[in-house]
Design a protein around this motif. Structure first.
Motif, short mmCIF file in Angstrom:
data_model
loop_
_atom_site.label_atom_id
_atom_site.label_comp_id
_atom_site.label_asym_id
_atom_site.label_seq_id
_atom_site.Cartn_x
_atom_site.Cartn_y
_atom_site.Cartn_z
N ALA A 1 -6.32 -1.20 -4.56
CA ALA A 1 -5.71 -1.20 -3.24
C ALA A 1 -4.50 -0.27 -3.28
O ALA A 1 -3.83 -0.12 -4.30
N LEU A 2 -4.23 0.37 -2.15
CA LEU A 2 -3.08 1.28 -2.05
C LEU A 2 -1.80 0.56 -2.46
O LEU A 2 -0.98 1.12 -3.19
N ARG A 3 -1.61 -0.66 -2.03
CA ARG A 3 -0.38 -1.39 -2.39
C ARG A 3 -0.23 -1.52 -3.90
O ARG A 3 0.87 -1.48 -4.43
N GLU A 4 -1.33 -1.65 -4.63
CA GLU A 4 -1.26 -1.75 -6.08
C GLU A 4 -0.89 -0.41 -6.70
O GLU A 4 -0.13 -0.35 -7.67
N LEU A 5 -1.39 0.70 -6.14
CA LEU A 5 -0.97 2.02 -6.63
C LEU A 5 0.52 2.24 -6.41
O LEU A 5 1.22 2.75 -7.27
N ILE A 6 1.00 1.83 -5.23
CA ILE A 6 2.44 1.95 -4.93
C ILE A 6 3.23 1.09 -5.93
O ILE A 6 4.23 1.52 -6.49
N ASP B 1 -3.45 1.70 5.70
CA ASP B 1 -3.43 0.27 5.44
C ASP B 1 -3.14 0.05 3.95
O ASP B 1 -3.87 0.56 3.10
N PRO B 2 -2.10 -0.70 3.62
CA PRO B 2 -1.78 -0.91 2.20
C PRO B 2 -2.87 -1.66 1.44
O PRO B 2 -2.92 -1.59 0.22
N ASP B 3 -3.77 -2.33 2.16
CA ASP B 3 -4.85 -3.04 1.49
C ASP B 3 -6.12 -2.19 1.37
O ASP B 3 -7.11 -2.64 0.79
N GLU B 4 -6.07 -0.97 1.89
CA GLU B 4 -7.22 -0.08 1.77
C GLU B 4 -7.44 0.26 0.30
O GLU B 4 -6.50 0.50 -0.45
N ARG B 5 -8.69 0.28 -0.11
CA ARG B 5 -9.03 0.52 -1.51
C ARG B 5 -9.22 2.00 -1.75
O ARG B 5 -9.79 2.71 -0.94
N VAL B 6 -8.73 2.44 -2.89
CA VAL B 6 -8.79 3.84 -3.29
C VAL B 6 -9.77 3.96 -4.46
O VAL B 6 -9.66 3.22 -5.44
N ASP B 7 -10.72 4.89 -4.33
CA ASP B 7 -11.62 5.18 -5.45
C ASP B 7 -10.85 6.03 -6.45
O ASP B 7 -10.29 7.07 -6.10
N ILE B 8 -10.82 5.59 -7.70
CA ILE B 8 -10.11 6.30 -8.75
C ILE B 8 -11.11 7.14 -9.54
O ILE B 8 -12.10 6.61 -10.06
N THR B 9 -10.85 8.44 -9.59
CA THR B 9 -11.71 9.34 -10.36
C THR B 9 -10.89 9.90 -11.52
O THR B 9 -9.72 9.58 -11.68
N ALA B 10 -11.50 10.79 -12.27
CA ALA B 10 -10.82 11.38 -13.43
C ALA B 10 -9.58 12.17 -13.03
O ALA B 10 -8.68 12.36 -13.84
N SER B 11 -9.51 12.61 -11.77
CA SER B 11 -8.37 13.45 -11.36
C SER B 11 -7.89 13.10 -9.96
O SER B 11 -7.73 13.97 -9.11
N THR B 12 -7.63 11.83 -9.70
CA THR B 12 -7.16 11.40 -8.39
C THR B 12 -5.71 11.84 -8.19
O THR B 12 -4.86 11.63 -9.05
#
Length: 97
Positions: A29-34, A73-84
């Motif tokens: 989730a975006l909030r977790e990345l932040i 949306d801070p709860d939106e999920r982000v796909d993490i790739t090798a070079s995000t």
């Protein structure tokens, strides 16, 4: 394990690469990345800094772009790739506006 690169930009065109962050998960989730970025850069008082960052995000103090896509949306999920690449675009208010 993927590496997320954080980039700081302003609307005036200033750009600064922040530290990379290794991430084991495939989606966050975006909030977790932040949260992870704040805790990486602010060892003391990180929880308070994280809460301020979420408040600033919610009040349009900055935008977040993942690649070319803006997340709202801070709860939106982000796909993490090798070079995000995650860009934090700080909005600069217009003078007198």
């Amino acid at each position: 394990m993927a590496m997320v690169t954080f980039v700081d930009e302003t609307t005036s065109g200033d750009r600064r690469d922040a530290l990379g962050l290794p991430v084991a998960e495939e989606r966050l989730a975006l909030r977790e990345l932040i949260r992870r970025r704040v805790f990486q850069e602010t060892p003391e008082g990180a929880q308070e800094a994280y809460e301020r960052a979420l408040t600033a995000f919610g009040s349009n103090g900055f935008l977040v772009l993942v690649g070319e896509r803006q997340l709202t949306d801070p709860d939106e999920r982000v796909d993490i790739t090798a070079s995000t690449e995650v860009t934090f675009l700080r909005l600069v208010p217009l003078v007198g506006g």
